[in-house]
Motif scaffolding. Structure first.
Motif, short mmCIF file in Angstrom:
data_model
loop_
_atom_site.label_atom_id
_atom_site.label_comp_id
_atom_site.label_asym_id
_atom_site.label_seq_id
_atom_site.Cartn_x
_atom_site.Cartn_y
_atom_site.Cartn_z
N SER A 1 0.82 -1.21 0.00
CA SER A 1 0.00 0.00 0.00
C SER A 1 0.85 1.26 0.00
N PHE A 2 1.98 1.21 0.71
CA PHE A 2 2.90 2.32 0.79
C PHE A 2 4.29 1.81 0.41
N PRO A 3 4.56 1.65 -0.91
CA PRO A 3 5.81 1.02 -1.33
C PRO A 3 7.07 1.79 -0.94
N SER A 4 7.00 3.09 -0.87
CA SER A 4 8.18 3.86 -0.52
C SER A 4 7.73 5.29 -0.27
N PRO A 5 8.21 5.93 0.69
CA PRO A 5 9.09 5.49 1.76
C PRO A 5 8.32 4.73 2.83
N VAL A 6 9.00 4.34 3.89
CA VAL A 6 8.36 3.66 5.00
C VAL A 6 7.35 4.61 5.63
N SER A 7 6.16 4.10 5.89
CA SER A 7 5.08 4.91 6.45
C SER A 7 4.72 4.38 7.83
N VAL A 8 4.79 5.24 8.84
CA VAL A 8 4.47 4.85 10.21
C VAL A 8 3.39 5.78 10.74
N VAL A 9 2.31 5.21 11.25
CA VAL A 9 1.18 6.00 11.71
C VAL A 9 1.27 6.29 13.20
N THR A 10 1.74 5.35 13.98
CA THR A 10 1.78 5.56 15.42
C THR A 10 2.95 4.81 16.04
N LEU A 11 3.37 5.27 17.18
CA LEU A 11 4.42 4.58 17.94
C LEU A 11 4.21 4.88 19.41
N ALA A 12 4.79 4.05 20.26
CA ALA A 12 4.68 4.23 21.71
C ALA A 12 5.92 3.66 22.37
N ILE A 13 6.30 4.26 23.47
CA ILE A 13 7.42 3.76 24.28
C ILE A 13 6.86 2.75 25.27
N ASP A 14 7.56 1.63 25.41
CA ASP A 14 7.18 0.59 26.36
C ASP A 14 7.08 1.20 27.76
N PRO A 15 5.96 1.00 28.46
CA PRO A 15 5.84 1.58 29.80
C PRO A 15 6.87 1.04 30.79
#
Length: 168
Positions: free
Chosen positions: A143-157
């Motif tokens: 769906s997103f061949p390039s570049p890398v697509s990131v929607v969300t992230l979280a730090i481990d509690p």
């Protein structure tokens, strides 16, 4: 994770919904800053917010609550050190300017991570002065061949226990 269909995002980006989202984020931020000398819990303060598109993400420095970072739809990251009264762009090294999520290291708050739709994940270790890509192990999708697509992230509690995981 990657979005499979951009058309499903269209309703999320309506001007009315984004304005409401900004007001809700501002209300949340105001509540966080309700400390002596900053803002009374029962008092609202209006701000225009930063230029650079609609706000998608907000993090507050846990050791300096008047330091705020926002990720925007088209302008990258902005930083305020006065509780949102003024903002400056903080994009040096950030090649992805569609910032969907931000995370701040609770132990070392000058370390931040930005998830972008057009460049993957970026890390800053100097309070958003400079950013560098940290995309090793991430791959593009059909769906997103390039570049890398990131929607969300979280730090481990468990970060406080020195178990340093960043979830994407």
């Amino acid at each position: 994770q990657h979005h499979a269909d951009n058309s499903s995002l269209a309703p999320v980006f309506s001007p009315w919904r984004l304005r409401v989202a900004w007001l809700l984020m501002f209300a949340f931020c105001t509540a966080l800053l309700a400390q002596p000398g900053l803002a009374d819990l029962n008092q609202w303060t209006q701000t225009a917010g930063p230029d650079g598109g609609n706000i998608q993400a907000l993090v507050v420095d846990p050791s300096a609550p008047t330091t705020l970072y926002v990720g925007t739809l088209l302008g990258g990251v902005f930083k305020s050190t006065d509780g949102g009264a003024s903002w400056r762009a903080a994009n040096t090294g950030l090649t992805g300017l569609v910032v969907r999520s931000l995370a701040i290291d609770p132990i070392t708050p000058t370390t931040l991570y930005a998830a972008t739709l057009d460049g993957g994940v970026f890390k800053s270790t100097d309070g958003a002065t400079r950013w560098s890509a940290v995309n090793v192990g991430l791959s593009a999708s059909a769906s997103f061949p390039s570049p890398v697509s990131v929607v969300t992230l979280a730090i481990d509690p468990r970060w406080l226990l020195k178990i340093k995981n960043l979830f994407i």
